[in-house]
Design a protein around this motif. Structure first.
Motif, PDB file in Angstrom:
ATOM      1  N   GLY A   1      39.224  39.556  46.650  1.00 52.08           N
ATOM      2  CA  GLY A   1      39.775  38.899  47.884  1.00 52.08           C
ATOM      3  C   GLY A   1      39.259  39.919  48.980  1.00 52.08           C
ATOM      4  O   GLY A   1      39.019  41.230  48.652  1.00 52.08           O
TER       5      GLY A   1
ATOM      6  N   LYS B   1      39.158  43.835  47.502  1.00 49.13           N
ATOM      7  CA  LYS B   1      40.147  44.114  46.312  1.00 49.13           C
ATOM      8  C   LYS B   1      39.231  43.970  45.225  1.00 49.13           C
ATOM      9  O   LYS B   1      38.527  42.899  45.022  1.00 49.13           O
ATOM     10  CB  LYS B   1      41.143  43.152  46.036  1.00 49.13           C
ATOM     11  CG  LYS B   1      41.973  43.401  44.784  1.00 49.13           C
ATOM     12  CD  LYS B   1      43.398  42.472  44.907  1.00 49.13           C
ATOM     13  CE  LYS B   1      44.112  43.041  43.514  1.00 49.13           C
ATOM     14  NZ  LYS B   1      45.481  42.006  43.759  1.00 49.13           N
TER      15      LYS B   1
ATOM     16  N   HIS C   1      47.104  44.337  49.665  1.00 47.61           N
ATOM     17  CA  HIS C   1      46.258  44.450  48.349  1.00 47.61           C
ATOM     18  C   HIS C   1      46.884  43.720  47.346  1.00 47.61           C
ATOM     19  O   HIS C   1      46.285  42.732  46.689  1.00 47.61           O
ATOM     20  CB  HIS C   1      46.075  45.888  47.883  1.00 47.61           C
ATOM     21  CG  HIS C   1      45.278  46.054  46.877  1.00 47.61           C
ATOM     22  ND1 HIS C   1      45.473  45.922  45.471  1.00 47.61           N
ATOM     23  CD2 HIS C   1      43.934  46.762  46.994  1.00 47.61           C
ATOM     24  CE1 HIS C   1      44.653  46.390  44.672  1.00 47.61           C
ATOM     25  NE2 HIS C   1      43.509  46.797  45.439  1.00 47.61           N
TER      26      HIS C   1
ATOM     27  N   LEU D   1      46.225  39.930  47.807  1.00 47.93           N
ATOM     28  CA  LEU D   1      44.782  39.466  47.438  1.00 47.93           C
ATOM     29  C   LEU D   1      44.615  39.017  46.074  1.00 47.93           C
ATOM     30  O   LEU D   1      45.072  39.823  45.169  1.00 47.93           O
ATOM     31  CB  LEU D   1      43.672  40.301  48.184  1.00 47.93           C
ATOM     32  CG  LEU D   1      43.860  40.308  49.487  1.00 47.93           C
ATOM     33  CD1 LEU D   1      42.826  41.648  50.072  1.00 47.93           C
ATOM     34  CD2 LEU D   1      43.146  39.055  50.129  1.00 47.93           C
ATOM     35  N   ARG D   2      43.881  38.033  45.656  1.00 51.31           N
ATOM     36  CA  ARG D   2      43.249  37.982  44.581  1.00 51.31           C
ATOM     37  C   ARG D   2      42.166  38.880  44.001  1.00 51.31           C
ATOM     38  O   ARG D   2      41.598  39.435  45.146  1.00 51.31           O
ATOM     39  CB  ARG D   2      42.543  36.376  44.337  1.00 51.31           C
ATOM     40  CG  ARG D   2      43.740  35.375  44.287  1.00 51.31           C
ATOM     41  CD  ARG D   2      43.048  34.012  44.077  1.00 51.31           C
ATOM     42  NE  ARG D   2      44.338  33.129  44.192  1.00 51.31           N
ATOM     43  CZ  ARG D   2      43.940  31.768  44.210  1.00 51.31           C
ATOM     44  NH1 ARG D   2      42.608  31.455  44.332  1.00 51.31           N
ATOM     45  NH2 ARG D   2      44.931  30.860  44.117  1.00 51.31           N
ATOM     46  N   PRO D   3      41.788  39.194  42.952  1.00 50.45           N
ATOM     47  CA  PRO D   3      40.601  40.177  42.827  1.00 50.45           C
ATOM     48  C   PRO D   3      39.552  39.612  43.362  1.00 50.45           C
ATOM     49  O   PRO D   3      39.085  38.294  43.414  1.00 50.45           O
ATOM     50  CB  PRO D   3      40.512  39.897  41.266  1.00 50.45           C
ATOM     51  CG  PRO D   3      42.025  39.755  40.624  1.00 50.45           C
ATOM     52  CD  PRO D   3      42.600  38.778  41.596  1.00 50.45           C
TER      53      PRO D   3
END
Length: 155
Positions: free
Chosen positions: A29, A149, A22, A25-27
């Motif tokens: 993702g 995410k 989590h 990952l980018r928002p």
């Protein structure tokens, strides 16, 4: 995007593993992961042998526990499915093959073409039978989850 196939069942702390992913990952993702479908073993009536069969597996996931693990680590579950489904006759053959006497008799009988033809017809008829929806279609050997995410941080 992160792919983690047939991994989560091997890690000591799946929640920590998912929190780590989590964080990577980018928002927005996505995470795509897979694991053996432990629910299938309950359909086969033999959850305990599966545990002995795979001693390297530290965790066994069903569709609901897989979803719960993802949501508890702040993922949004976009899709959860199973692949490589076993038909009703596949499961019945598997159940019968586990019984010592039946397995021994089949080893002897399968040399006779008439017996094999009769078996094939019986199992084809079994597959035509509509199964109850109680299994909810979770009859594949592998669970695949696609999670995301959230675009905004969750508490």
């Amino acid at each position: 995007m992160i792919f983690a196939f047939e991994t989560i069942e091997h890690v000591r702390k799946p929640g920590e593993f998912l929190r780590l992913l989590h964080g990577l990952l980018r928002p927005g993702g996505r995470l795509v992961l897979s694991t053996p479908n432990f629910h299938l073993f309950s359909l086969l009536g033999e959850a305990a042998p599966a545990v002995r069969q795979w001693p390297e597996h530290l965790h066994f996931f069903t569709p609901s526990t897989f979803t719960q693990c993802l949501t508890s680590t702040h993922f949004l579950v976009n899709e959860l499915t199973t692949v490589a489904p076993m038909t009703a006759s596949d499961r019945q053959k598997h159940r019968l093959g586990q019984k010592g006497l039946i397995r021994t008799l089949w080893r002897l009988a399968r040399r006779l073409p008439l017996i094999v033809t009769g078996k094939d017809i019986a199992f084809r008829l079994l597959d035509r039978r509509q199964e109850k929806s109680g299994s909810q279609g979770w009859d594949g050997t592998c669970l695949i989850g696609i999670a995301q995410k959230p675009m905004r941080a969750t508490a």
